[in-house]
Scaffold this motif. Sequence first.
Motif, mmCIF file in Angstrom:
data_model
loop_
_atom_site.group_PDB
_atom_site.id
_atom_site.type_symbol
_atom_site.label_atom_id
_atom_site.label_comp_id
_atom_site.label_asym_id
_atom_site.label_seq_id
_atom_site.Cartn_x
_atom_site.Cartn_y
_atom_site.Cartn_z
ATOM 1 N N GLU A 178 -41.331 -1.386 27.796
ATOM 2 C CA GLU A 178 -40.548 -2.468 27.194
ATOM 3 C C GLU A 178 -41.252 -3.003 25.972
ATOM 4 O O GLU A 178 -40.884 -4.041 25.425
ATOM 5 N N ASP A 179 -42.297 -2.260 25.551
ATOM 6 C CA ASP A 179 -43.143 -2.733 24.459
ATOM 7 C C ASP A 179 -42.574 -2.331 23.106
ATOM 8 O O ASP A 179 -43.132 -1.496 22.403
ATOM 9 N N ALA A 180 -41.437 -2.900 22.775
ATOM 10 C CA ALA A 180 -40.840 -2.578 21.479
ATOM 11 C C ALA A 180 -39.775 -3.604 21.126
ATOM 12 O O ALA A 180 -39.153 -4.196 22.009
ATOM 13 N N ALA A 181 -39.585 -3.800 19.842
ATOM 14 C CA ALA A 181 -38.524 -4.693 19.368
ATOM 15 C C ALA A 181 -37.888 -4.056 18.142
ATOM 16 O O ALA A 181 -38.572 -3.440 17.322
ATOM 17 N N LYS A 182 -36.597 -4.224 18.060
ATOM 18 C CA LYS A 182 -35.890 -3.668 16.912
ATOM 19 C C LYS A 182 -36.241 -4.487 15.661
ATOM 20 O O LYS A 182 -36.353 -5.712 15.735
ATOM 21 N N VAL A 183 -36.457 -3.812 14.552
ATOM 22 C CA VAL A 183 -36.708 -4.523 13.286
ATOM 23 C C VAL A 183 -35.360 -5.015 12.760
ATOM 24 O O VAL A 183 -34.466 -4.207 12.483
ATOM 25 N N GLU A 184 -35.211 -6.326 12.663
ATOM 26 C CA GLU A 184 -33.940 -6.874 12.189
ATOM 27 C C GLU A 184 -33.845 -6.731 10.673
ATOM 28 O O GLU A 184 -34.831 -6.907 9.960
ATOM 29 N N VAL A 185 -32.673 -6.399 10.186
ATOM 30 C CA VAL A 185 -32.461 -6.281 8.737
ATOM 31 C C VAL A 185 -31.591 -7.453 8.265
ATOM 32 O O VAL A 185 -30.791 -7.980 9.037
ATOM 33 N N PRO A 186 -31.756 -7.864 7.001
ATOM 34 C CA PRO A 186 -31.019 -9.038 6.521
ATOM 35 C C PRO A 186 -29.512 -8.833 6.465
ATOM 36 O O PRO A 186 -28.757 -9.797 6.509
ATOM 37 N N VAL A 187 -29.075 -7.604 6.349
ATOM 38 C CA VAL A 187 -27.628 -7.349 6.333
ATOM 39 C C VAL A 187 -27.373 -5.941 6.873
ATOM 40 O O VAL A 187 -28.129 -5.014 6.574
ATOM 41 N N ARG A 188 -26.345 -5.823 7.693
ATOM 42 C CA ARG A 188 -25.978 -4.497 8.229
ATOM 43 C C ARG A 188 -24.870 -3.940 7.348
ATOM 44 O O ARG A 188 -23.749 -4.444 7.339
ATOM 45 N N PHE A 237 -17.235 -5.709 -2.757
ATOM 46 C CA PHE A 237 -18.422 -5.192 -2.064
ATOM 47 C C PHE A 237 -19.595 -6.159 -2.267
ATOM 48 O O PHE A 237 -20.284 -6.549 -1.317
ATOM 49 N N VAL A 238 -19.799 -6.583 -3.515
ATOM 50 C CA VAL A 238 -20.905 -7.506 -3.811
ATOM 51 C C VAL A 238 -20.637 -8.878 -3.190
ATOM 52 O O VAL A 238 -21.538 -9.509 -2.627
ATOM 53 N N GLU A 239 -19.376 -9.327 -3.255
ATOM 54 C CA GLU A 239 -19.044 -10.631 -2.652
ATOM 55 C C GLU A 239 -19.327 -10.634 -1.155
ATOM 56 O O GLU A 239 -19.864 -11.594 -0.603
ATOM 57 N N LEU A 240 -18.970 -9.550 -0.489
ATOM 58 C CA LEU A 240 -19.210 -9.481 0.952
ATOM 59 C C LEU A 240 -20.695 -9.473 1.260
ATOM 60 O O LEU A 240 -21.148 -10.094 2.224
ATOM 61 N N LEU A 241 -21.458 -8.766 0.421
ATOM 62 C CA LEU A 241 -22.913 -8.804 0.594
ATOM 63 C C LEU A 241 -23.394 -10.243 0.508
ATOM 64 O O LEU A 241 -24.212 -10.696 1.306
ATOM 65 N N GLU A 242 -22.868 -10.960 -0.479
ATOM 66 C CA GLU A 242 -23.271 -12.355 -0.687
ATOM 67 C C GLU A 242 -22.972 -13.194 0.551
ATOM 68 O O GLU A 242 -23.769 -14.036 0.959
ATOM 69 N N GLU A 243 -21.827 -12.920 1.173
ATOM 70 C CA GLU A 243 -21.439 -13.692 2.353
ATOM 71 C C GLU A 243 -22.242 -13.287 3.584
ATOM 72 O O GLU A 243 -22.537 -14.114 4.441
ATOM 73 N N MET A 244 -22.596 -12.015 3.679
ATOM 74 C CA MET A 244 -23.125 -11.509 4.947
ATOM 75 C C MET A 244 -24.639 -11.393 4.998
ATOM 76 O O MET A 244 -25.204 -11.263 6.079
ATOM 77 N N VAL A 245 -25.295 -11.383 3.852
ATOM 78 C CA VAL A 245 -26.739 -11.232 3.889
ATOM 79 C C VAL A 245 -27.368 -12.507 4.455
ATOM 80 O O VAL A 245 -26.906 -13.605 4.183
ATOM 81 N N GLU A 246 -28.369 -12.317 5.281
ATOM 82 C CA GLU A 246 -29.100 -13.459 5.795
ATOM 83 C C GLU A 246 -30.247 -13.739 4.847
ATOM 84 O O GLU A 246 -30.606 -12.912 4.026
ATOM 85 N N ASP A 247 -30.816 -14.899 4.947
ATOM 86 C CA ASP A 247 -31.862 -15.295 4.037
ATOM 87 C C ASP A 247 -31.202 -15.678 2.700
ATOM 88 O O ASP A 247 -30.012 -15.540 2.511
ATOM 89 N N SER A 248 -31.986 -16.096 1.732
ATOM 90 C CA SER A 248 -31.412 -16.497 0.459
ATOM 91 C C SER A 248 -30.956 -15.267 -0.318
ATOM 92 O O SER A 248 -31.541 -14.199 -0.235
ATOM 93 N N PHE A 249 -29.901 -15.415 -1.037
ATOM 94 C CA PHE A 249 -29.303 -14.282 -1.740
ATOM 95 C C PHE A 249 -28.730 -14.768 -3.060
ATOM 96 O O PHE A 249 -28.082 -15.788 -3.128
ATOM 97 N N VAL A 250 -29.022 -14.049 -4.105
ATOM 98 C CA VAL A 250 -28.444 -14.410 -5.404
ATOM 99 C C VAL A 250 -27.765 -13.177 -5.975
ATOM 100 O O VAL A 250 -28.365 -12.124 -6.084
ATOM 101 N N ALA A 251 -26.492 -13.278 -6.281
ATOM 102 C CA ALA A 251 -25.788 -12.143 -6.863
ATOM 103 C C ALA A 251 -25.402 -12.451 -8.305
ATOM 104 O O ALA A 251 -24.836 -13.499 -8.576
ATOM 105 N N VAL A 252 -25.747 -11.585 -9.202
ATOM 106 C CA VAL A 252 -25.367 -11.735 -10.601
ATOM 107 C C VAL A 252 -24.578 -10.485 -10.978
ATOM 108 O O VAL A 252 -25.149 -9.398 -11.041
ATOM 109 N N VAL A 253 -23.302 -10.640 -11.178
ATOM 110 C CA VAL A 253 -22.455 -9.480 -11.473
ATOM 111 C C VAL A 253 -22.265 -9.371 -12.968
ATOM 112 O O VAL A 253 -21.988 -10.370 -13.638
ATOM 113 N N SER A 254 -22.477 -8.183 -13.520
ATOM 114 C CA SER A 254 -22.241 -8.008 -14.954
ATOM 115 C C SER A 254 -21.552 -6.676 -15.191
ATOM 116 O O SER A 254 -21.524 -5.818 -14.315
#
Length: 254
Positions: A178-188, A237-254
């Motif tokens: 049981e000596d293991a933990a999944k590495v959580e990612v900021p966005v799936r 796609f970028v908007e959804l990333l902005e909504e779903m990413v955990e932690d602070s997120f800054v999106a600059v679209v150009s």
Amino acid sequence: MVQFGLDVLGEQMQFSISAEQEQMKLADIVPWARTVCDSVTARAVHIRRRNGGHIACKKGCSSCCCYLVPLSVPEAFRLRREVGAMPASEGQRAEQSCLLAARRILESPIPDLFTGESLQEFLPSNEEIDTVSEWYRSLELYCPFLDGGICSIYGQRPLCCREYFIDGSAAACKGESEDAAKVEVPVRMSEVLARLVAELQGRNVEAIMMPLALIWADENQVRDHKTWSTLKIAERFVELLEEMVEDSFVAVVS
Ligand code: SF4
Ligand code: SF4
């Protein structure tokens, strides 16, 4: 081309996604998702290592390849396309392996929660995901793309596989520790794609079991052929990333 920045676990990461055509199919989104997934996951793994974690995952370690791997709709269509582009003998082997695995799944007693549902398309709650995962593991069915303990489609492997890393002992993946933990990612990224498709097609969020993906894609070719504005898909796609990413997120679209 759409460029955007992600503040991932304390580091500003820059991404650019592009497409040559003004219109695109669902399968064309997958390379964007892979790019973001690989970078974000590498950052999460790096942080875990820096904090003293032991990442057990390495080439040839494949106990996790008998776990349930759910694909988003674009990934299922992409897998169909990529298997179709394989050299003939390799493609036939992949088709055959998927068919055998699909038969095992479809012939197995299925959890009650599937009653009245399509086995190929399911939308479970978190508790139901656990139930389905346990049921799937009980089949002891290795991924049809595992060849001699090595992933035969490593560069094209699903997003769920790309973001799955363990901190601890690989024995845990065999149920021996049981000596293991999944590495959580900021966005799936598979969830980002699933939501994007649900919006585009006005459907529920869908997921497809990997061994059933080729059959499912063949049965849904009409959806595979539909196209959308590349720019609109990229912006959403970028908007959804902005909504779903955990932690602070800054999106600059150009
Ligand atoms: S998740 Fe477990 S079985 Fe899979 S590569 Fe990592 S340590 Fe090995
Ligand atoms: S696609 Fe590759 S990494 Fe993913 S479960 Fe199959 S063999 Fe394992």
